[in-house]
Write an enzyme that holds these catalytic residues in place. Structure first.
Site, PDB file in Angstrom:
ATOM      1  N   GLY A  38       0.508  -1.083  -0.154  1.00 12.88           N
ATOM      2  CA  GLY A  38       0.171  -0.434  -0.399  1.00 12.88           C
ATOM      3  C   GLY A  38       0.914   1.070  -0.146  1.00 12.88           C
ATOM      4  O   GLY A  38       1.920   1.169   1.040  1.00 12.88           O
ATOM      5  N   GLY A  88      -0.752   4.316   0.499  1.00 11.22           N
ATOM      6  CA  GLY A  88      -1.203   5.304   0.675  1.00 11.22           C
ATOM      7  C   GLY A  88      -0.286   6.404   1.555  1.00 11.22           C
ATOM      8  O   GLY A  88       0.541   6.172   1.970  1.00 11.22           O
ATOM      9  N   PHE A  89      -0.996   7.729   2.600  1.00 13.86           N
ATOM     10  CA  PHE A  89       0.395   8.141   3.032  1.00 13.86           C
ATOM     11  C   PHE A  89       0.375   7.212   4.801  1.00 13.86           C
ATOM     12  O   PHE A  89       1.845   7.538   4.498  1.00 13.86           O
ATOM     13  CB  PHE A  89      -1.145   8.887   4.539  1.00 13.86           C
ATOM     14  CG  PHE A  89      -1.732  10.253   3.327  1.00 13.86           C
ATOM     15  CD1 PHE A  89      -1.027  11.087   3.002  1.00 13.86           C
ATOM     16  CD2 PHE A  89      -3.020  10.014   2.730  1.00 13.86           C
ATOM     17  CE1 PHE A  89      -1.688  12.041   2.133  1.00 13.86           C
ATOM     18  CE2 PHE A  89      -3.917  10.918   2.503  1.00 13.86           C
ATOM     19  CZ  PHE A  89      -2.932  12.513   2.366  1.00 13.86           C
ATOM     20  N   VAL A 107      -2.186  -7.663  -3.860  1.00 12.41           N
ATOM     21  CA  VAL A 107      -2.256  -8.938  -3.145  1.00 12.41           C
ATOM     22  C   VAL A 107      -3.131  -9.466  -3.086  1.00 12.41           C
ATOM     23  O   VAL A 107      -4.153  -8.440  -2.777  1.00 12.41           O
ATOM     24  CB  VAL A 107      -1.297  -7.699  -1.936  1.00 12.41           C
ATOM     25  CG1 VAL A 107      -0.983  -8.692  -0.928  1.00 12.41           C
ATOM     26  CG2 VAL A 107      -0.084  -7.399  -2.469  1.00 12.41           C
ATOM     27  N   GLU A 144     -17.015  18.595   2.560  1.00 15.68           N
ATOM     28  CA  GLU A 144     -16.360  19.561   1.274  1.00 15.68           C
ATOM     29  C   GLU A 144     -17.114  19.293   0.344  1.00 15.68           C
ATOM     30  O   GLU A 144     -16.993  20.012  -1.321  1.00 15.68           O
ATOM     31  CB  GLU A 144     -15.461  18.928   1.585  1.00 15.68           C
ATOM     32  CG  GLU A 144     -14.861  19.008   3.250  1.00 15.68           C
ATOM     33  CD  GLU A 144     -12.802  18.894   3.059  1.00 15.68           C
ATOM     34  OE1 GLU A 144     -12.003  19.447   4.212  1.00 15.68           O
ATOM     35  OE2 GLU A 144     -12.375  18.220   2.578  1.00 15.68           O
ATOM     36  N   ASP A 168      -5.546   3.539   8.518  1.00 13.72           N
ATOM     37  CA  ASP A 168      -6.794   2.597   8.449  1.00 13.72           C
ATOM     38  C   ASP A 168      -6.903   1.666   8.753  1.00 13.72           C
ATOM     39  O   ASP A 168      -7.688   0.811   9.929  1.00 13.72           O
ATOM     40  CB  ASP A 168      -8.099   3.447   7.984  1.00 13.72           C
ATOM     41  CG  ASP A 168      -7.612   5.305   7.111  1.00 13.72           C
ATOM     42  OD1 ASP A 168      -7.350   5.616   7.770  1.00 13.72           O
ATOM     43  OD2 ASP A 168      -8.580   5.309   5.810  1.00 13.72           O
ATOM     44  N   ALA A 206      -5.427  10.126   7.912  1.00 16.78           N
ATOM     45  CA  ALA A 206      -4.245  10.782   6.955  1.00 16.78           C
ATOM     46  C   ALA A 206      -3.288  10.903   8.448  1.00 16.78           C
ATOM     47  O   ALA A 206      -2.127  10.116   8.375  1.00 16.78           O
ATOM     48  CB  ALA A 206      -4.034  11.700   5.979  1.00 16.78           C
TER      49      ALA A 206
END
Lengths: 455, 455
Positions: free
Chosen positions: A23, A25-26, A91, A182, A312, A329
């Site tokens: 992964g 991501g952040f 994966v 948002e 997460d 994040a």
């Protein structure tokens, strides 16, 4: 599959211990950046070739930013890293007993596994919602949503029946977290400043934006003060905010609410929650609430010696967060950096002892529109309005990856601020929403999707 | 279809004469801009909701620019125009006898018809080429090509057999016009500066770029001097230029040349010519060489009183251009403006007589790479190198539509100049090239396309 003679995963074996990271991501990104490249071999997997800066994804969906501005090619980020291998692949399973993962391009063994697979949209098991809503977790989804919104108006200038017009011009956003708030704010700005100029034939008083939230407050993770301001801002912009409102189901045309009322809309945007993006192979008792992996204070997965989870997907029960940290994040980034430093210690020559993770909450924020944002800081400091909005922008620019992206995003924001315009209005996605009930002409459907096959 | 009760074309009738314009390319855009909005109603059709700045399309395909930077939303361009209607639709047929067009969203009558439908890729009737080549006329095609190139390298790090590696790392561009030359140069810069940093595992000496041209010179429309310089520049960058080389066919894996030799490549980019994008309905004797529509010196289609054609689709035989003008943006733009002024005269109160069109050739140019471009000016003035490259950039910036696009493109160019980087490297297209012979694993194929269905 792994034994194909045509292709294979091809990671060279070395004397260094191999860390496999799943992964980008952040969490994964910060982990890989902070991990020393001297003492270990790092193999990173992601199904995309880029990292997505998710906090600005809604601006791609709302025609304010171009997708490349918020996406960082992963290979580029790690151009200078030694002993680093990137593989674009899925994966499919982990086999901890064999220290091995199974991927779409073959199997690979590891010495240490770091799982940073993040979360995915949670439909709470409702197949209709899953098939007919627009989620917003990935760039292709943001482009689909943007194209769909613009296509709705291209269709709206053609329809003859008021009910069809209503379905095209009503937009329903489910979920009053930061993404929902948002999105609703940005969509309202499109309605107020841009769409009426583009579609003078339509009456934009008939465009309705609903923001539905199941609980009694917006921005559940923020202070009541900020939550109340967010509602006020959204109402000023013309958003119809409905609290304590639960969606039962959706057939692509009608949103059915728990209180038996309905809303007609072709566009339901689902931002009502996320769930862990679990990979098969973990022991059942490693998996906890929210489809997350139970980790100890070192982010080590409970029940394993050499498997870690961050971000997460990881649930670390602490005194402050008995059900795990919020899926945000900053948590992922801090855990990624922290775990990398612990592993640097473990494999380096230092020999210092490992440190437990402690989340530093620097506050949270959400923006509703120009000059309208809310910020909560530690110590019960709240602020809002123009200043909060500027702070929100600066912090997002600061965290955006790459000099080019920072400048291009800043420039787009400045342009939008002075012109009230949002400029990235291409309809380019080939995705046709199934069962669109308004127009059944496939030729037209092909056109309004703007899709050209190269054939 | 036109009689559907669900939707219809919905253009209000008015006392003003109705001009129907088909196509929002360079010709159509300039025509619509220059046409007075007082005396006529203008209805514009395009199958996209945006105008494509085609001269920079190759930079989108080569990861240098984002697509929105070179696309202008058509509704936005004409936000302030009165008596103007835009419809995103395909025009399927014209019926000049009835002053009517048939479109994917219904039929519409006109007083004056202006056909500005441009040209399309010419495969000279070869179905295999049509199915298996990458064309480059539209933004979705540019994104497909970009994704395909990057996917090739993601696959290349996996393959086991040298022949498969060769197919992935060989790139064949057919056609030595400006598009082919600019593509080859940009691809060579990717090879020289960017790809080796991203894929350190691959040996880029094994990446070959072929530029095949059927005639004995590159840049057929330019001077021999410029053509020779272009070859020299391309060779400096490492492009394998082959003149007098004709492609017979292509099976998706092997390019078969007329001299019986072959090149193994998964990627054949077809820039070998264009043909008129004809709409059915014209009398056969209105159609001439190259699938173009024969027009008189006022751009009026021969054989009709109220039908005009401009740009690539129009063929106006003149003393200087007995087979019609070259199919270039400047011709289309000049014809569009000229026709609009003639119609303004016709419908306005002026009463001046109509003027025949005269093409003003301001020169031509092509760029090969940084500091490498060639420019021909009228009066046999040629220049090349850094100065020509700067002129090329300034002129393209000048003609780009919209302040935001100009600034964003300039910024990207400056960034690339100083960093040798090109940053828009997302793999986001869902298009899977059929019959890809290297990897037959659909799971992998799905991953390397980067496509996520929202379901």
């Amino acid at each position: 599959m792994a034994e194909s003679t045509d292709f294979s995963i091809q990671i060279p074996s070395s004397n260094l211990p191999r860390i496999v990271l799943i992964g980008g991501g952040f969490g994964g990104l910060e982990f890989a950046k902070a991990l020393s490249d001297k003492d270990v071999q790092l193999v990173m997997f992601d199904r995309h070739n880029y990292h997505t800066f998710q906090p600005l994804l809604y601006q791609v969906a709302m025609a304010a930013l171009e997708p490349d501005s918020i996406a960082s090619p992963l290979r580029k980020v790690f151009d200078n890293k030694k002993n680093f291998y990137f593989r674009m692949a899925l994966v499919n399973e982990i086999i901890p007993e064999k220290n091995m993962i199974l991927t779409s391009i073959g199997k690979l063994s590891y010495d240490i596994l770091v799982v940073s697979v993040g979360s995915k949209t949670n439909y709470f098991g409702n197949q209709d919602l899953m098939k007919k809503c627009f989620p917003l977790k990935q760039i292709p989804q943001a482009l689909d949503l943007r194209s769909n919104i613009l296509q709705n108006f291209e269709k709206a200038v053609l329809v003859n029946q008021p009910e069809n017009l209503r379905a095209l011009m009503n937009f329903v956003i489910v979920g009053g977290g930061p993404t929902g708030v948002e999105l609703a704010g940005a969509l309202a700005e499109l309605k107020n400043h841009i769409l009426p100029r583009d579609y003078p034939e339509l009456n934009f008083k008939e465009m309705n934006i609903y923001l539905l939230e199941g609980s009694s407050k917006l921005l559940g993770g923020m202070s009541t003060k900020s939550s109340d301001h967010a509602i006020k801002y959204l109402q000023e912009l013309g958003v119809n905010v409905k609290l304590n409102t639960i969606v039962e189901t959706y057939d692509g045309r009608t949103v059915f609410l728990k209180d038996q009322s309905t809303i007609t809309s072709n566009t339901l945007i689902w931002a009502a929650g996320v769930t862990g993006n679990m990979i098969p192979g973990f022991k059942p008792d490693s998996i906890v609430r929210g489809n997350r992996i139970k980790v100890d204070e070192f982010n080590k997965v409970v029940g394993y010696d050499n498997v870690y989870a961050i971000g997460d997907i990881a649930s670390m029960a602490t005194q402050d967060y008995p059900n795990g940290h919020p899926m945000l994040a900053p948590v992922a980034m801090q855990q990624g950096r922290h775990l990398a430093r612990n592993l640097n210690t473990m494999f380096g020559k230092g020999g210092k002892s490992l440190k437990p993770f402690k989340y530093v909450d620097k506050g949270s924020m959400a923006t509703v529109g120009r000059n309208r944002a809310v910020v909560d800081m530690p110590g019960k400091i709240h602020f809002k309005g123009l200043f909060a909005w500027v702070v929100w922008m600066l912090i997002h620019l600061m965290y955006l990856i790459g000099f080019r992206s920072k400048i291009v995003v800043l420039l787009n924001w400045m342009y939008s601020y002075f012109t009230f315009d949002k400029n990235t209005r291409l309809i380019i996605r080939p995705y046709v929403k199934p069962n669109n009930p308004v127009i059944k002409n496939p030729e037209l459907e092909k056109i309004v999707t703007g899709y050209d096959t190269p054939v």
